[in-house]
Scaffold this active site. Structure first.
Site, PDB file in Angstrom:
ATOM      1  N   LYS A  27       0.757  -1.265  -0.189  1.00  0.00           N
ATOM      2  CA  LYS A  27      -0.065  -0.153   0.091  1.00  0.00           C
ATOM      3  C   LYS A  27       1.013   1.222   0.045  1.00  0.00           C
ATOM      4  O   LYS A  27       1.737   1.024   0.977  1.00  0.00           O
ATOM      5  CB  LYS A  27      -0.788   0.215   1.035  1.00  0.00           C
ATOM      6  N   GLY A  39      -8.248  18.550 -18.043  1.00  0.00           N
ATOM      7  CA  GLY A  39      -8.561  18.408 -19.476  1.00  0.00           C
ATOM      8  C   GLY A  39      -8.083  19.522 -20.037  1.00  0.00           C
ATOM      9  O   GLY A  39      -8.015  20.626 -19.588  1.00  0.00           O
ATOM     10  N   LEU A 225       9.004  22.683 -27.343  1.00  0.00           N
ATOM     11  CA  LEU A 225      10.175  21.843 -27.166  1.00  0.00           C
ATOM     12  C   LEU A 225      10.617  21.533 -25.814  1.00  0.00           C
ATOM     13  O   LEU A 225      11.748  21.591 -25.879  1.00  0.00           O
ATOM     14  CB  LEU A 225      11.301  22.439 -28.071  1.00  0.00           C
ATOM     15  N   ASP A 256      -0.536  23.466 -21.616  1.00  0.00           N
ATOM     16  CA  ASP A 256      -1.959  24.129 -21.432  1.00  0.00           C
ATOM     17  C   ASP A 256      -1.678  25.539 -21.145  1.00  0.00           C
ATOM     18  O   ASP A 256      -2.488  26.590 -21.381  1.00  0.00           O
ATOM     19  CB  ASP A 256      -2.769  23.408 -20.576  1.00  0.00           C
TER      20      ASP A 256
HETATM   21  N1  ATP Z   1      11.513  20.870 -18.424  1.00  0.00           N
HETATM   22  C1  ATP Z   1      11.362  22.015 -18.592  1.00  0.00           C
HETATM   23  N2  ATP Z   1      12.365  23.235 -18.313  1.00  0.00           N
HETATM   24  C2  ATP Z   1      11.956  24.326 -18.800  1.00  0.00           C
HETATM   25  N3  ATP Z   1      10.814  24.673 -19.581  1.00  0.00           N
HETATM   26  C3  ATP Z   1       9.891  23.860 -19.908  1.00  0.00           C
HETATM   27  C4  ATP Z   1      10.363  22.387 -19.345  1.00  0.00           C
HETATM   28  N4  ATP Z   1       9.164  21.605 -19.814  1.00  0.00           N
HETATM   29  C5  ATP Z   1       8.331  22.282 -20.665  1.00  0.00           C
HETATM   30  N5  ATP Z   1       8.705  23.490 -20.584  1.00  0.00           N
HETATM   31  C6  ATP Z   1       8.053  24.799 -21.213  1.00  0.00           C
HETATM   32  O1  ATP Z   1       6.537  24.581 -21.468  1.00  0.00           O
HETATM   33  C7  ATP Z   1       6.368  24.678 -22.687  1.00  0.00           C
HETATM   34  C8  ATP Z   1       5.675  23.600 -23.129  1.00  0.00           C
HETATM   35  O2  ATP Z   1       6.208  22.236 -22.835  1.00  0.00           O
HETATM   36  P1  ATP Z   1       5.956  21.077 -23.740  1.00  0.00           P
HETATM   37  O3  ATP Z   1       6.849  21.359 -24.990  1.00  0.00           O
HETATM   38  O4  ATP Z   1       6.725  19.874 -22.977  1.00  0.00           O
HETATM   39  O5  ATP Z   1       4.702  20.899 -24.236  1.00  0.00           O
HETATM   40  P2  ATP Z   1       3.342  19.873 -23.509  1.00  0.00           P
HETATM   41  O6  ATP Z   1       2.324  20.240 -24.255  1.00  0.00           O
HETATM   42  O7  ATP Z   1       3.479  20.059 -22.329  1.00  0.00           O
HETATM   43  O8  ATP Z   1       3.899  18.491 -23.927  1.00  0.00           O
HETATM   44  P3  ATP Z   1       3.302  17.298 -24.302  1.00  0.00           P
HETATM   45  O9  ATP Z   1       1.737  17.284 -24.949  1.00  0.00           O
HETATM   46  O10 ATP Z   1       3.944  16.514 -25.379  1.00  0.00           O
HETATM   47  O11 ATP Z   1       3.110  16.422 -22.865  1.00  0.00           O
HETATM   48  C9  ATP Z   1       7.818  24.475 -23.403  1.00  0.00           C
HETATM   49  O12 ATP Z   1       7.762  25.341 -24.758  1.00  0.00           O
HETATM   50  C10 ATP Z   1       8.685  25.187 -22.388  1.00  0.00           C
HETATM   51  O13 ATP Z   1       8.618  26.612 -22.531  1.00  0.00           O
END
Ligand code: ATP
Ligand code: MG
Length: 313
Positions: A27, A39, A225, A256
């Site tokens: 657990k 969502g 990215l 989001d």
């Molecule tokens: N580990 C991180 N460090 C710094 N900035 C981040 C990090 N992860 C996400 N971000 C910020 O958040 C934004 C959105 O993140 P990401 O590209 O992972 O999209 P996502 O929609 O959350 O990903 P997915 O839909 O594939 O889960 C990035 O462009 C960046 O500005």
């Protein structure tokens, strides 16, 4: 003020908690649960609302979880348009593992929607889109919703002069882009799945974004990215921004918050590069917040001047 409309076909009551270590059989004693309405589109609506924008969230709801979802949004002051369905709204469960600092995310498929329920969601969105210039559709489609759903939505909104911002994946995303959207926000993986193109270098990323523009699939592409930041590409220019160096509590909701920051700025009339700045700040601010808490407006305002935007073309 004109409202931003969001549509979430597969909403969830997000339940998050923390435990020392996730392992089988035993657990796992967890901390008290925290509930948020969740969502994709609902998260975007929560972000827009806390940034001070006028927003209305459309989503199907059913059963007790559906009631909880509506109550959670009401408590946050987000205006909702709940479309009643027979199935039970899903719960999503995330557990922060203290020993590793990582989130474990358990995601259920969601209820199966009947064809008339799917149609009701489109009808309610259409009816609500009277004083709207931007609509956001975000998230996966639950069972029963056809893959051309976002494509139908895109045509319906385009005919009414509403700009659609889309954040989704897979076949539903691909079909919608055939119809054409205003802005699409793929992650690196989503854009690779869409185009099959290599995305290792900035020049390749720019080329892949431009391929979507050239085919008329979107007017603006916001490629996120992860820890490498994001790129924004339109016919008028291309920009990239490195991610802000913040201490990551949780990456849940970064995408989001990015979309929420972006569309809130566009709605108030900001130029694309200014909106990109707020999107970057909002996504970084989301990283500061644990679990599904999303960005805080004071963090967005504090981080926005720190975003370094470089013009590519
Ligand atoms: N580990 C991180 N460090 C710094 N900035 C981040 C990090 N992860 C996400 N971000 C910020 O958040 C934004 C959105 O993140 P990401 O590209 O992972 O999209 P996502 O929609 O959350 O990903 P997915 O839909 O594939 O889960 C990035 O462009 C960046 O500005
Ligand atoms: Mg995403």
């Amino acid at each position: 003020m004109a409202e931003i409309l969001t549509l979430t076909m597969n909403p969830a009551v997000d339940v998050s908690t923390r435990t020392a270590k996730v392992e089988p059989t035993h657990k796992l004693r967890c901390a008290a649960a925290i509930q948020h309405a969740g969502g994709g589109g609902i998260n975007v609506a929560r972000v827009v609302h806390r940034l001070g924008g006028a927003v209305r969230a459309v989503f199907p709801t059913g059963g007790l979880n559906g009631q909880v979802l509506c109550r959670l949004l009401e408590a946050e002051g987000v205006r909702s348009e709940c479309v009643a369905i027979a199935g039970e709204t899903r719960e999503s469960f995330s557990v922060f593992e203290e020993s590793t600092g990582k989130d474990w995310r358990f995601v259920l498929p969601g209820p199966t929607l009947m064809p008339e329920e799917v149609q009701a969601c489109l009808d309610r969105t259409s009816a609500a889109a009277t004083s709207t210039s931007f609509a956001v559709a975000s998230g996966s489609l639950p069972p029963g919703v056809p893959e051309d759903f976002y494509a139908r939505l895109a045509r319906l909104l385009a005919a009414r002069g509403v700009r659609l911002v889309l954040d989704s994946s897979g076949a539903a995303l691909a079909a919608a882009l055939e119809a054409g959207v205003y802005l699409v926000k793929p992650s690196r993986r989503e854009l690779h799945e869409l185009t099959g193109l290599p995305l290792d270098q900035a020049a390749q990323q720019l080329a892949a974004c431009r391929a979507l523009l050239a085919r008329g699939q979107a007017q603006v592409v916001a490629l996120s990215l992860g820890e490498q930041g994001a790129m924004l590409v339109s016919r008028d220019g291309a920009w990239q921004a490195p991610a802000l160096a913040v201490t990551v509590a949780s990456t849940i909701g970064a995408g989001d918050s990015f979309v929420g920051g972006m569309v809130h700025a566009l709605q108030r009339g900001d130029a694309l590069d200014t909106a990109f700045r707020q999107a970057m700040a909002a996504s970084a601010a989301a990283l500061l917040a644990p679990g599904t808490a999303l960005c805080r407006p004071e963090d967005v305002a504090r981080l926005a001047p720190e975003v370094r935007i470089e013009r590519l073309a």
